[in-house]
Design a protein around this motif. Structure first.
Motif, PDB file in Angstrom:
ATOM      1  N   MET A   1       1.525  -1.539 -35.092  1.00 23.15           N
ATOM      2  CA  MET A   1       1.406  -2.178 -33.768  1.00 23.15           C
ATOM      3  C   MET A   1       0.426  -1.403 -32.895  1.00 23.15           C
ATOM      4  N   ARG A   2      -0.341  -2.150 -32.114  1.00 18.64           N
ATOM      5  CA  ARG A   2      -1.285  -1.496 -31.216  1.00 18.64           C
ATOM      6  C   ARG A   2      -0.547  -0.932 -30.005  1.00 18.64           C
ATOM      7  N   ALA A   3      -0.776   0.340 -29.742  1.00 22.18           N
ATOM      8  CA  ALA A   3      -0.237   0.956 -28.537  1.00 22.18           C
ATOM      9  C   ALA A   3      -1.175   0.680 -27.372  1.00 22.18           C
ATOM     10  N   MET A   4      -0.639   0.832 -26.182  1.00 24.44           N
ATOM     11  CA  MET A   4      -1.449   0.646 -24.973  1.00 24.44           C
ATOM     12  C   MET A   4      -0.979   1.625 -23.914  1.00 24.44           C
ATOM     13  N   GLY A   5      -1.911   2.071 -23.110  1.00 26.29           N
ATOM     14  CA  GLY A   5      -1.616   2.923 -21.972  1.00 26.29           C
ATOM     15  C   GLY A   5      -2.285   2.358 -20.739  1.00 26.29           C
ATOM     16  N   VAL A   6      -1.735   2.663 -19.579  1.00 26.01           N
ATOM     17  CA  VAL A   6      -2.230   2.076 -18.330  1.00 26.01           C
ATOM     18  C   VAL A   6      -2.563   3.177 -17.326  1.00 26.01           C
ATOM     19  N   GLU A   7      -3.739   3.052 -16.726  1.00 26.70           N
ATOM     20  CA  GLU A   7      -4.117   3.893 -15.592  1.00 26.70           C
ATOM     21  C   GLU A   7      -3.992   3.066 -14.323  1.00 26.70           C
ATOM     22  N   GLU A   8      -3.282   3.601 -13.340  1.00 30.40           N
ATOM     23  CA  GLU A   8      -3.159   2.929 -12.044  1.00 30.40           C
ATOM     24  C   GLU A   8      -3.737   3.823 -10.953  1.00 30.40           C
ATOM     25  N   GLU A   9      -4.694   3.292 -10.208  1.00 28.97           N
ATOM     26  CA  GLU A   9      -5.227   3.990  -9.046  1.00 28.97           C
ATOM     27  C   GLU A   9      -4.397   3.575  -7.834  1.00 28.97           C
ATOM     28  N   LEU A  10      -3.905   4.563  -7.092  1.00 29.52           N
ATOM     29  CA  LEU A  10      -2.986   4.315  -5.990  1.00 29.52           C
ATOM     30  C   LEU A  10      -3.534   4.894  -4.699  1.00 29.52           C
ATOM     31  N   LEU A  11      -3.230   4.233  -3.589  1.00 27.55           N
ATOM     32  CA  LEU A  11      -3.736   4.619  -2.277  1.00 27.55           C
ATOM     33  C   LEU A  11      -2.686   5.424  -1.520  1.00 27.55           C
ATOM     34  N   LEU A  12      -3.123   6.476  -0.864  1.00 23.15           N
ATOM     35  CA  LEU A  12      -2.263   7.286  -0.017  1.00 23.15           C
ATOM     36  C   LEU A  12      -2.505   6.921   1.436  1.00 23.15           C
ATOM     37  N   VAL A  13      -1.425   6.644   2.183  1.00 16.63           N
ATOM     38  CA  VAL A  13      -1.565   6.245   3.583  1.00 16.63           C
ATOM     39  C   VAL A  13      -0.639   7.064   4.463  1.00 16.63           C
ATOM     40  N   ASP A  14      -0.989   7.125   5.735  1.00 19.78           N
ATOM     41  CA  ASP A  14      -0.151   7.790   6.730  1.00 19.78           C
ATOM     42  C   ASP A  14       1.111   6.952   6.940  1.00 19.78           C
ATOM     43  N   PRO A  15       2.291   7.572   6.921  1.00 18.59           N
ATOM     44  CA  PRO A  15       3.534   6.790   7.032  1.00 18.59           C
ATOM     45  C   PRO A  15       3.741   6.145   8.393  1.00 18.59           C
ATOM     46  N   THR A  16       3.047   6.622   9.417  1.00 17.37           N
ATOM     47  CA  THR A  16       3.211   6.072  10.766  1.00 17.37           C
ATOM     48  C   THR A  16       2.178   4.991  11.061  1.00 17.37           C
ATOM     49  N   THR A  17       0.913   5.304  10.807  1.00 20.85           N
ATOM     50  CA  THR A  17      -0.163   4.378  11.162  1.00 20.85           C
ATOM     51  C   THR A  17      -0.508   3.407  10.040  1.00 20.85           C
ATOM     52  N   GLY A  18      -0.243   3.793   8.787  1.00 20.20           N
ATOM     53  CA  GLY A  18      -0.615   2.975   7.645  1.00 20.20           C
ATOM     54  C   GLY A  18      -2.056   3.147   7.207  1.00 20.20           C
ATOM     55  N   ALA A  19      -2.809   4.007   7.898  1.00 20.45           N
ATOM     56  CA  ALA A  19      -4.213   4.225   7.561  1.00 20.45           C
ATOM     57  C   ALA A  19      -4.340   5.178   6.371  1.00 20.45           C
ATOM     58  N   PRO A  20      -5.428   5.109   5.615  1.00 16.89           N
ATOM     59  CA  PRO A  20      -5.624   6.031   4.494  1.00 16.89           C
ATOM     60  C   PRO A  20      -5.583   7.478   4.972  1.00 16.89           C
ATOM     61  N   THR A  21      -5.003   8.330   4.150  1.00 14.38           N
ATOM     62  CA  THR A  21      -4.910   9.740   4.489  1.00 14.38           C
ATOM     63  C   THR A  21      -5.380  10.586   3.318  1.00 14.38           C
ATOM     64  N   SER A  22      -6.203  11.569   3.588  1.00 12.09           N
ATOM     65  CA  SER A  22      -6.851  12.370   2.537  1.00 12.09           C
ATOM     66  C   SER A  22      -5.957  13.527   2.093  1.00 12.09           C
ATOM     67  N   ARG A  23      -4.849  13.179   1.428  1.00 13.39           N
ATOM     68  CA  ARG A  23      -3.877  14.206   1.052  1.00 13.39           C
ATOM     69  C   ARG A  23      -3.634  14.267  -0.445  1.00 13.39           C
ATOM     70  N   ALA A  24      -4.590  13.815  -1.216  1.00 11.99           N
ATOM     71  CA  ALA A  24      -4.398  13.818  -2.665  1.00 11.99           C
ATOM     72  C   ALA A  24      -4.123  15.214  -3.206  1.00 11.99           C
ATOM     73  N   ALA A  25      -4.878  16.206  -2.747  1.00 11.46           N
ATOM     74  CA  ALA A  25      -4.685  17.569  -3.254  1.00 11.46           C
ATOM     75  C   ALA A  25      -3.279  18.067  -2.946  1.00 11.46           C
ATOM     76  N   GLU A  26      -2.768  17.764  -1.744  1.00 10.39           N
ATOM     77  CA  GLU A  26      -1.419  18.179  -1.377  1.00 10.39           C
ATOM     78  C   GLU A  26      -0.375  17.458  -2.234  1.00 10.39           C
ATOM     79  N   VAL A  27      -0.607  16.173  -2.487  1.00 12.45           N
ATOM     80  CA  VAL A  27       0.324  15.411  -3.323  1.00 12.45           C
ATOM     81  C   VAL A  27       0.382  15.998  -4.730  1.00 12.45           C
TER      82      VAL A  27
END
Length: 371
Positions: A1-27
């Protein structure tokens, strides 16, 4: 059977404003600390959580699986690990193809990304998009190229199914997948011609590299490609899906398309001869309307209702779905999308009832499987 793997790109946002937040390194640091004190469960073994182009993005990578049930477990486990790690540093995670709200972000500072920023300017600066990439096993490059030649006409349909980027930076784009419009700004994106052989495929890639417009082979951003690192075909057409069930559906159909194409090649059946400009138009149509309207039929290259085109795809891959035991899940998933709507439809429905910040909060809950 053929195996499969999935890559998902996910967005990080500020929990209050909902705007993107540059915290990938911290995550990622929080995730590493959590891994030390709470080792990943079996569903995550062989997967990863890593950086992406922008500092407000992360990417998960599941281990290869043959079972759709196990793949779904892995997808949910990696989304959960990302969610918890993000909460620890004051961020939330969205599975959306574009950022609903405007916000400052910047690219990850690496020599490669710095070189891309210098060359591509605003294209890179504005490239805050999240896709879903499915890797499906192939025997070798010969089979891989044969698969590319035969699945390319169906990739716009996968885009329509996964459409999940209707608005960006606070603007309703009128597209179901605006991510697909942003991707065509890269000079190497989009559908590919029929190659017919590995030699022709490699010559195609080398000709692109010889122009020196691209920095490296990793920038061959075609809708599907033979992986340079793994014995897989990488199907790259889809938006990241809001609902994990849709991700599983895209993966199942990707594997079925690969299996069907490999069988056609083995039987000596020729690849469909659709021209690249026609496939570009089919991709535009899929990104503009999703499942709400007409798609370009892969066989006739004429417009047909989306449901008819989906049913044609299901018929095309029916033997493969049956062989893998995926038929019931896939048919149910397609029926659910037509009944409940794609991620894009769900996003617009939320926006019709709530303010944007509340919508972002709801999207984070759906991403986490809480709704």
């Amino acid at each position: 059977m053929r195996a499969m793997g999935v890559e998902e790109e996910l967005l990080l946002v500020d929990p209050t404003t909902g705007a993107p937040t540059s915290r990938a390194a911290e995550v990622l640091r929080a995730a590493a600390v959590r891994e030390e004190r709470d080792p990943a469960p079996a569903t995550e073994k062989g997967g990863s959580l890593g950086h992406e182009l922008q500092k407000s993005q992360v990417e998960t990578d599941t281990p290869p699986e043959t079972s759709l049930a196990k793949l779904e477990e892995a997808l949910r486990a990696w989304r959960e690990r990302t969610r918890v790690s993000a909460l620890e540093v004051g961020a939330r995670v969205l599975a959306t193809g574009t950022s609903p709200l405007e916000g400052g972000t910047s690219h990850l500072r690496t020599p490669r990304f710095d070189a891309m920023a210098a060359r591509y300017g605003l294209t890179l600066a504005e490239q805050l998009t999240c896709g879903c990439h499915v890797h499906v096993d192939v025997a070798d490059d010969d089979e891989g190229v044969a698969v590319l030649d035969r699945i390319r006409v169906w990739l716009p349909v996968l885009l329509a199914l996964s459409a999940n980027s209707p608005w960006t930076s606070g603007v309703d784009t009128a597209y179901e997948s605006y991510r697909s419009q942003m991707m065509v700004r890269w000079p190497s994106s989009g559908p590919t011609p029929v190659f017919g052989s590995v030699k022709a495929y490699r010559a195609h890639v080398q000709a692109m590299l010889d122009t020196e417009v691209l920095l490296d082979e990793g920038m061959v951003y075609s809708d599907a490609r033979v992986s340079a690192q793994h014995p897989t075909v990488e199907v790259r057409a889809a938006d990241v899906c809001l609902d994990v069930r849709d991700t599983v559906l895209v993966a199942a159909l990707s594997r079925a398309l690969v299996e069907t194409a490999a069988g056609e090649w083995a039987d000596g059946r020729p690849a469909p001869a659709a021209e690249v400009p026609v496939l570009r138009l089919a991709t535009w149509q899929a990104g503009r309307y999703g499942l709400d309207g007409q798609l370009v039929d892969p066989t006739s290259c004429h417009p047909k209702p989306a449901r008819e085109v989906l049913d044609a795809m299901l018929e095309h891959v029916d033997d493969a779905l049956g062989a893998y035991g995926d038929r019931e899940l896939v048919h149910a998933g397609v029926d659910r999308l037509f009944a409940e709507g794609t991620g894009s439809v769900r996003q617009r429905a939320l926006l019709a009832e709530h303010d944007p910040a509340t919508v972002v909060s709801q999207l984070a809950r759906i991403t986490a499987g809480e709704e």
